[in-house]
Design an enzyme around this catalytic site. Structure first.
Site, PDB file in Angstrom:
ATOM      1  N   ASN A   1       0.845  -1.198   0.000  1.00  0.00           N
ATOM      2  CA  ASN A   1       0.000   0.000   0.000  1.00  0.00           C
ATOM      3  C   ASN A   1       0.878   1.245   0.000  1.00  0.00           C
ATOM      4  O   ASN A   1       2.096   1.157   0.007  1.00  0.00           O
ATOM      5  CB  ASN A   1      -0.963  -0.024   1.194  1.00  0.00           C
ATOM      6  CG  ASN A   1      -0.207  -0.080   2.501  1.00  0.00           C
ATOM      7  OD1 ASN A   1       0.516   0.830   2.849  1.00  0.00           O
ATOM      8  ND2 ASN A   1      -0.354  -1.191   3.235  1.00  0.00           N
TER       9      ASN A   1
ATOM     10  N   ASP B   1      -4.632  -6.139   4.714  1.00  0.00           N
ATOM     11  CA  ASP B   1      -5.789  -6.894   5.215  1.00  0.00           C
ATOM     12  C   ASP B   1      -5.867  -8.287   4.584  1.00  0.00           C
ATOM     13  O   ASP B   1      -6.520  -9.172   5.115  1.00  0.00           O
ATOM     14  CB  ASP B   1      -7.076  -6.123   4.902  1.00  0.00           C
ATOM     15  CG  ASP B   1      -7.202  -4.879   5.770  1.00  0.00           C
ATOM     16  OD1 ASP B   1      -6.656  -4.891   6.887  1.00  0.00           O
ATOM     17  OD2 ASP B   1      -7.832  -3.900   5.327  1.00  0.00           O
TER      18      ASP B   1
ATOM     19  N   LYS C   1       8.568 -17.547 -10.421  1.00  0.00           N
ATOM     20  CA  LYS C   1       7.843 -16.428 -11.025  1.00  0.00           C
ATOM     21  C   LYS C   1       6.651 -16.955 -11.829  1.00  0.00           C
ATOM     22  O   LYS C   1       6.805 -17.891 -12.621  1.00  0.00           O
ATOM     23  CB  LYS C   1       8.802 -15.663 -11.940  1.00  0.00           C
ATOM     24  CG  LYS C   1       8.177 -14.434 -12.528  1.00  0.00           C
ATOM     25  CD  LYS C   1       9.108 -13.757 -13.517  1.00  0.00           C
ATOM     26  CE  LYS C   1       8.332 -12.701 -14.273  1.00  0.00           C
ATOM     27  NZ  LYS C   1       8.859 -12.444 -15.593  1.00  0.00           N
TER      28      LYS C   1
ATOM     29  N   PHE D   1      -4.972   3.615  14.373  1.00  0.00           N
ATOM     30  CA  PHE D   1      -5.180   4.581  13.297  1.00  0.00           C
ATOM     31  C   PHE D   1      -6.286   4.029  12.406  1.00  0.00           C
ATOM     32  O   PHE D   1      -6.489   2.814  12.345  1.00  0.00           O
ATOM     33  CB  PHE D   1      -3.896   4.767  12.476  1.00  0.00           C
ATOM     34  CG  PHE D   1      -2.946   5.739  13.114  1.00  0.00           C
ATOM     35  CD1 PHE D   1      -2.322   5.434  14.309  1.00  0.00           C
ATOM     36  CD2 PHE D   1      -2.692   6.973  12.528  1.00  0.00           C
ATOM     37  CE1 PHE D   1      -1.466   6.330  14.922  1.00  0.00           C
ATOM     38  CE2 PHE D   1      -1.835   7.876  13.123  1.00  0.00           C
ATOM     39  CZ  PHE D   1      -1.220   7.559  14.320  1.00  0.00           C
TER      40      PHE D   1
ATOM     41  N   LYS E   1     -14.443   1.008  14.558  1.00  0.00           N
ATOM     42  CA  LYS E   1     -13.125   0.368  14.726  1.00  0.00           C
ATOM     43  C   LYS E   1     -12.643   0.482  16.174  1.00  0.00           C
ATOM     44  O   LYS E   1     -12.071  -0.451  16.728  1.00  0.00           O
ATOM     45  CB  LYS E   1     -12.081   1.056  13.831  1.00  0.00           C
ATOM     46  CG  LYS E   1     -11.996   0.439  12.458  1.00  0.00           C
ATOM     47  CD  LYS E   1     -10.972   1.110  11.582  1.00  0.00           C
ATOM     48  CE  LYS E   1     -11.375   0.867  10.123  1.00  0.00           C
ATOM     49  NZ  LYS E   1     -10.580   1.618   9.173  1.00  0.00           N
TER      50      LYS E   1
ATOM     51  N   LYS F   1     -11.970  -2.900  18.281  1.00  0.00           N
ATOM     52  CA  LYS F   1     -10.585  -3.239  18.591  1.00  0.00           C
ATOM     53  C   LYS F   1     -10.201  -2.879  20.033  1.00  0.00           C
ATOM     54  O   LYS F   1      -9.032  -2.985  20.405  1.00  0.00           O
ATOM     55  CB  LYS F   1      -9.645  -2.560  17.585  1.00  0.00           C
ATOM     56  CG  LYS F   1      -9.969  -2.947  16.125  1.00  0.00           C
ATOM     57  CD  LYS F   1      -8.910  -2.513  15.152  1.00  0.00           C
ATOM     58  CE  LYS F   1      -9.366  -2.763  13.720  1.00  0.00           C
ATOM     59  NZ  LYS F   1      -8.298  -2.693  12.735  1.00  0.00           N
TER      60      LYS F   1
HETATM   61  N1  CTP Z   1      -4.496  -3.107  11.615  1.00  0.00           N
HETATM   62  C1  CTP Z   1      -3.844  -4.194  12.164  1.00  0.00           C
HETATM   63  N2  CTP Z   1      -3.835  -5.390  11.490  1.00  0.00           N
HETATM   64  C2  CTP Z   1      -4.452  -5.523  10.310  1.00  0.00           C
HETATM   65  C3  CTP Z   1      -5.137  -4.419   9.751  1.00  0.00           C
HETATM   66  C4  CTP Z   1      -5.129  -3.215  10.437  1.00  0.00           C
HETATM   67  O1  CTP Z   1      -3.261  -4.089  13.237  1.00  0.00           O
HETATM   68  N3  CTP Z   1      -4.418  -6.702   9.695  1.00  0.00           N
HETATM   69  C5  CTP Z   1      -4.491  -1.851  12.363  1.00  0.00           C
HETATM   70  C6  CTP Z   1      -3.742  -0.706  11.710  1.00  0.00           C
HETATM   71  O2  CTP Z   1      -2.388  -0.677  12.152  1.00  0.00           O
HETATM   72  C7  CTP Z   1      -4.500   0.532  12.172  1.00  0.00           C
HETATM   73  C8  CTP Z   1      -5.900   0.005  12.371  1.00  0.00           C
HETATM   74  O3  CTP Z   1      -5.814  -1.413  12.448  1.00  0.00           O
HETATM   75  O4  CTP Z   1      -4.034   1.009  13.419  1.00  0.00           O
HETATM   76  C9  CTP Z   1      -6.903   0.373  11.319  1.00  0.00           C
HETATM   77  O5  CTP Z   1      -6.441   0.062  10.045  1.00  0.00           O
HETATM   78  P1  CTP Z   1      -7.368   0.330   8.777  1.00  0.00           P
HETATM   79  O6  CTP Z   1      -6.683  -0.209   7.542  1.00  0.00           O
HETATM   80  O7  CTP Z   1      -7.886   1.729   8.771  1.00  0.00           O
HETATM   81  O8  CTP Z   1      -8.658  -0.530   9.142  1.00  0.00           O
HETATM   82  P2  CTP Z   1      -9.086  -2.010   9.021  1.00  0.00           P
HETATM   83  O9  CTP Z   1      -9.343  -2.487  10.420  1.00  0.00           O
HETATM   84  O10 CTP Z   1      -8.128  -2.800   8.216  1.00  0.00           O
HETATM   85  O11 CTP Z   1     -10.505  -1.865   8.308  1.00  0.00           O
HETATM   86  P3  CTP Z   1     -10.898  -1.429   6.796  1.00  0.00           P
HETATM   87  O12 CTP Z   1      -9.713  -1.765   5.952  1.00  0.00           O
HETATM   88  O13 CTP Z   1     -12.094  -2.236   6.541  1.00  0.00           O
HETATM   89  O14 CTP Z   1     -11.204   0.039   6.869  1.00  0.00           O
END
Ligand code: CTP
Length: 394
Positions: A205, A274, A284, A318, A332, A336
């Site tokens: 990302n 995610d 490859k 975050f 969230k 969490k």
């Molecule tokens: N986070 C995490 N582990 C993951 C995904 C996210 O610890 N596998 C943590 C990130 O470090 C951040 C928070 O969760 O502090 C939110 O991340 P974000 O990408 O905004 O949210 P998601 O929970 O992944 O939800 P979505 O992608 O559906 O918005």
């Protein structure tokens, strides 16, 4: 407390005398360093008459059997301030050129650096100078930016040295000892994660890691013991941080869970993937004529696991959102089990930028909005909140 005040060759050099006086009045001992071109504008005698210290004007003083001066000065100062800073010294600092005392001192000191540039408006706007300023800011140096107005060259625009009082105030602020997080162990995660598809391709990302690194650096300055678990970034880790480099979400999870029981605070600024490919291909993947699909499985949500295992730690998450910012962020935060959440609207592409607008959510009350603030300012506010929350727990 001693600082080095570097003065470079520009018409505003005489104002460095007032800066030195302002600092002395506040009880700061100032070691002045003049470059050769600064001496075209001001003399060492001007500074020496007003201070109790010899002014340094060159690398190789004659006659005496001295210690290696740039090293002894480098080790003894709490801050290196450069007032005024020319385009030339910005270029030398940015690119590591050490051809005089000031530029050599810059490379040899662990002290923080504060720079007050002054130059012609066209020079200040030149892409080369912009790029050098960006490098120095990225390195964590503070700037007191030049002000707009009438310039010595007759032109109008940004380039005048900032007001003496504001430079003195910024230097004094930089010298303040803030130990509000002393004794705390803080774990910060930063950057993106990378999920391999095959030996040459991956999913990732746009996270630059700047936010997490800014939090880590500011926490160190406030006296915390800082552990930084970082995905791949181009950033220099702050001096003094205990760094663990990881690549994938799974590696980040292992590193974070291992440290978690010993931590007082976790700031989870990393943008964790995610999803990941079920299994990275060993060879490859070959191009095919037909459409292909990528089979992805969810990664573990590290923050959710931390929320479940929480035993008194302060947990800060975050949220990167492109729509329904506060609603998703609140969800969230609850899901969490977080103490605070920093919600970021990423629809306009904040990734990699130096500023951002965030909403800081607490368990109750209205969110606090920080609009178009630097990541350093946001980091500072997050740490204020941690310090407040620590005080209220005592
Ligand atoms: N986070 C995490 N582990 C993951 C995904 C996210 O610890 N596998 C943590 C990130 O470090 C951040 C928070 O969760 O502090 C939110 O991340 P974000 O990408 O905004 O949210 P998601 O929970 O992944 O939800 P979505 O992608 O559906 O918005």
């Amino acid at each position: 407390m001693k600082i080095a005040l570097g003065v470079t060759g520009c018409i505003a050099a005489y104002k460095a005398v007032e800066v030195m006086r302002g600092l002395q009045k506040a009880g700061v001992s100032v070691q002045v360093v003049l470059t050769r071109s600064a001496m075209e504008f001001v003399t060492p005698l001007t500074f020496e008459s007003l201070s109790s210290m010899n002014v340094i004007t060159g690398m190789f003083p004659q006659g005496q059997n001295r210690d290696i001066r740039h090293i002894s000065v480098a080790q003894s100062i709490r801050l290196l301030a450069v007032v005024p800073a020319t385009a030339n010294i910005l270029g030398k600092f940015a690119h590591g050129i050490a051809d005089d005392f000031l530029s050599t001192l810059y490379l040899s000191t662990p002290a923080p650096v504060l720079i007050a540039p002054a130059m012609n408006v066209e020079m200040w706007r030149h892409p080369a100078v912009r790029a050098n300023v960006a490098i120095l800011k990225e390195r964590g140096h503070s700037f007191v930016d030049p002000a707009p107005g009438q310039l010595a060259c007759g032109m109008e625009g940004e380039g005048r040295l900032a007001e003496v009082d504001s430079i003195v105030t910024r230097i004094l602020e930089a010298l303040k000892v803030d130990d509000s997080l002393a004794g705390l162990k803080i774990l910060v995660t930063a950057g993106p994660t990378i999920e391999d598809i095959d030996p040459v391709r991956f999913l990732s990302n746009r996270s630059s890691g700047k936010m997490g690194y800014a939090v880590a650096e500011a926490a160190l300055r406030r006296g915390a013991e800082v552990h930084l678990v970082s995905g791949p970034t181009n950033l220099q880790p702050p001096k003094g941080v205990q760094l663990t480099r990881v690549r994938s979400a799974a590696q980040m999870k292992v590193a974070v869970l291992k440290m978690y029981p010993d931590m007082d605070v976790v700031v989870k600024a990393a943008a964790v993937a995610d999803y990941r490919p079920v299994k990275a291909a060993e060879q490859k993947l070959k191009k095919k004529k037909e459409e292909v699909g990528l089979h992805l499985v969810p990664t573990d949500d590290i923050l959710e696991v931390l929320g479940k295992q929480k035993k008194g730690q302060i947990l800060i998450g975050f949220a990167a959102e492109t729509e329904r910012l506060l609603e998703s962020a609140r969800d969230k935060m609850k899901r969490k089990n977080l103490d605070f959440l920093v919600a970021n609207d990423v629809s306009s592409g904040v990734f990699g930028s130096d500023t951002s607008t965030v909403h800081i959510l607490r368990p109750s009350g209205e969110p606090e909005i920080l609009k178009d603030q630097t990541k350093q300012t946001i980091a500072g506010r997050i740490l204020d909140i941690i310090a407040e929350s620590r005080r209220s727990k005592v």
